[in-house]
Motif scaffolding. Structure first.
Motif, mmCIF file in Angstrom:
data_model
loop_
_atom_site.group_PDB
_atom_site.id
_atom_site.type_symbol
_atom_site.label_atom_id
_atom_site.label_comp_id
_atom_site.label_asym_id
_atom_site.label_seq_id
_atom_site.Cartn_x
_atom_site.Cartn_y
_atom_site.Cartn_z
ATOM 1 N N PRO A 65 0.911 -1.483 0.049
ATOM 2 C CA PRO A 65 0.009 0.272 -0.135
ATOM 3 C C PRO A 65 0.795 1.321 -0.093
ATOM 4 C CG PRO A 65 0.238 -0.864 2.285
ATOM 5 C CD PRO A 65 0.932 -1.773 1.150
ATOM 6 N N ALA A 66 0.349 2.132 -0.778
ATOM 7 C CA ALA A 66 1.187 3.584 -0.603
ATOM 8 C C ALA A 66 0.054 4.300 -0.297
ATOM 9 C CB ALA A 66 1.486 3.821 -2.381
ATOM 10 N N VAL A 67 -0.258 4.525 1.017
ATOM 11 C CA VAL A 67 -1.432 5.132 1.488
ATOM 12 C C VAL A 67 -0.790 6.295 2.518
ATOM 13 C CG1 VAL A 67 -3.107 3.426 1.036
ATOM 14 C CG2 VAL A 67 -1.922 3.672 3.441
ATOM 15 N N ASP A 68 -1.635 7.299 2.683
ATOM 16 C CA ASP A 68 -1.471 8.433 3.702
ATOM 17 C C ASP A 68 -1.730 7.867 4.736
ATOM 18 O OD1 ASP A 68 -1.021 10.503 5.012
ATOM 19 O OD2 ASP A 68 -2.179 11.902 3.712
ATOM 20 N N THR A 69 -0.709 7.249 5.774
ATOM 21 C CA THR A 69 -0.931 7.019 7.124
ATOM 22 C C THR A 69 -1.586 8.027 8.048
ATOM 23 O OG1 THR A 69 1.213 7.095 7.758
ATOM 24 C CG2 THR A 69 0.408 4.873 6.840
ATOM 25 N N LYS A 70 -1.049 9.099 7.759
ATOM 26 C CA LYS A 70 -1.572 10.227 8.691
ATOM 27 C C LYS A 70 -3.130 10.489 8.323
ATOM 28 C CE LYS A 70 -1.146 15.465 9.645
ATOM 29 N NZ LYS A 70 -2.273 15.346 9.979
ATOM 30 N N GLN A 71 -3.578 10.414 7.068
ATOM 31 C CA GLN A 71 -5.073 10.601 6.777
ATOM 32 C C GLN A 71 -5.769 9.256 7.501
ATOM 33 O OE1 GLN A 71 -6.203 9.434 2.771
ATOM 34 N NE2 GLN A 71 -7.969 10.972 3.050
ATOM 35 N N LEU A 72 -5.088 8.303 7.527
ATOM 36 C CA LEU A 72 -5.889 6.991 8.274
ATOM 37 C C LEU A 72 -5.985 7.375 9.657
ATOM 38 C CD1 LEU A 72 -4.533 4.136 6.225
ATOM 39 C CD2 LEU A 72 -6.817 5.473 5.851
ATOM 40 N N LEU A 73 -5.046 7.610 10.210
ATOM 41 C CA LEU A 73 -4.711 7.992 11.592
ATOM 42 C C LEU A 73 -5.814 9.106 12.061
ATOM 43 C CD1 LEU A 73 -0.998 7.664 12.465
ATOM 44 C CD2 LEU A 73 -2.939 6.110 13.149
ATOM 45 N N ASP A 74 -5.829 10.217 11.278
ATOM 46 C CA ASP A 74 -6.859 11.290 11.381
ATOM 47 C C ASP A 74 -8.407 10.933 11.299
ATOM 48 O OD1 ASP A 74 -4.817 13.357 11.611
ATOM 49 O OD2 ASP A 74 -5.007 13.993 9.740
ATOM 50 N N LEU A 75 -8.446 9.968 10.501
ATOM 51 C CA LEU A 75 -9.902 9.415 10.262
ATOM 52 C C LEU A 75 -10.228 8.572 11.609
ATOM 53 C CD1 LEU A 75 -12.380 8.418 8.664
ATOM 54 C CD2 LEU A 75 -10.976 6.600 7.737
ATOM 55 N N ALA A 76 -9.371 7.654 12.166
ATOM 56 C CA ALA A 76 -9.519 6.905 13.396
ATOM 57 C C ALA A 76 -9.965 7.995 14.439
ATOM 58 C CB ALA A 76 -8.326 6.339 13.564
ATOM 59 N N ARG A 77 -9.193 9.075 14.459
ATOM 60 C CA ARG A 77 -9.287 10.142 15.519
ATOM 61 C C ARG A 77 -11.030 10.607 15.690
ATOM 62 N NH1 ARG A 77 -9.353 14.945 15.061
ATOM 63 N NH2 ARG A 77 -8.005 14.944 13.006
ATOM 64 N N VAL A 78 -11.313 10.965 14.179
ATOM 65 C CA VAL A 78 -12.449 11.630 14.088
ATOM 66 C C VAL A 78 -13.629 10.679 14.423
ATOM 67 C CG1 VAL A 78 -13.907 12.462 12.284
ATOM 68 C CG2 VAL A 78 -11.781 13.167 12.179
ATOM 69 N N VAL A 79 -13.465 9.474 13.895
ATOM 70 C CA VAL A 79 -14.677 8.433 14.439
ATOM 71 C C VAL A 79 -14.533 8.064 15.935
ATOM 72 C CG1 VAL A 79 -15.030 5.860 13.967
ATOM 73 C CG2 VAL A 79 -14.213 7.204 12.221
ATOM 74 N N VAL A 80 -13.273 8.002 16.527
ATOM 75 C CA VAL A 80 -13.222 7.732 17.738
ATOM 76 C C VAL A 80 -14.140 9.042 18.675
ATOM 77 C CG1 VAL A 80 -11.721 7.849 19.847
ATOM 78 C CG2 VAL A 80 -11.255 6.374 17.987
ATOM 79 N N HIS A 81 -13.927 10.265 18.513
ATOM 80 C CA HIS A 81 -14.300 11.102 19.042
ATOM 81 C C HIS A 81 -15.707 11.530 18.517
ATOM 82 C CE1 HIS A 81 -10.975 12.117 21.444
ATOM 83 N NE2 HIS A 81 -10.178 11.861 20.190
ATOM 84 N N GLY A 82 -15.873 11.354 17.189
ATOM 85 C CA GLY A 82 -17.404 11.747 16.595
ATOM 86 C C GLY A 82 -18.349 10.607 16.701
ATOM 87 N N VAL A 83 -17.951 9.258 16.823
ATOM 88 C CA VAL A 83 -18.763 8.170 16.746
ATOM 89 C C VAL A 83 -18.809 7.533 18.020
ATOM 90 C CG1 VAL A 83 -19.611 6.071 15.649
ATOM 91 C CG2 VAL A 83 -18.760 8.158 14.096
ATOM 92 N N ASP A 84 -17.814 6.670 18.259
ATOM 93 C CA ASP A 84 -17.508 5.906 19.494
ATOM 94 C C ASP A 84 -16.266 4.963 19.210
ATOM 95 O OD1 ASP A 84 -17.974 4.626 21.859
ATOM 96 O OD2 ASP A 84 -19.457 2.936 20.821
ATOM 97 N N ARG A 85 -15.549 4.945 20.310
ATOM 98 C CA ARG A 85 -14.298 4.387 20.218
ATOM 99 C C ARG A 85 -14.089 2.813 19.469
ATOM 100 N NH1 ARG A 85 -10.141 5.966 22.858
ATOM 101 N NH2 ARG A 85 -8.325 4.963 22.847
#
Length: 86
Positions: free
Chosen positions: A20-40
């Motif tokens: 994978p040549a993905v943006d790991t920062k983007q994925l970590l940011d997504l996880a943070r948004v989901v943890v705080h905006g939805v549920d851990r």
């Protein structure tokens, strides 16, 4: 020096036979948004859904980015919506 997150990602990808040549920062940011905006517990499950969606929509880094952007927007909408009292 100890192992890093990048080391883990490279080794896990090799174990799965993917490159994978993905943006790991983007994925970590997504996880943070989901943890705080939805549920851990939603964060790892969302990551699973994101990977599945990306695989069915081309499987390349661009598909991951598109899926991550869509799901981040959804999580932000969830966070902005008022919740009903229990």
């Amino acid at each position: 020096m100890g192992r890093t997150l990048d080391d883990w990602m490279a080794e896990a990808a090799a174990e799965l036979g993917i490159d994978p040549a993905v943006d790991t920062k983007q994925l970590l940011d997504l996880a943070r948004v989901v943890v705080h905006g939805v549920d851990r517990p939603a964060a790892p499950l969302t990551a699973f859904l994101l990977g599945w969606a990306a695989a069915t929509q081309g499987g390349d880094a661009a598909a991951v980015t598109r899926a991550a952007e869509r799901i981040a927007a959804l999580a932000e909408r969830w966070a902005a919506e008022p919740t009903e009292p229990a």
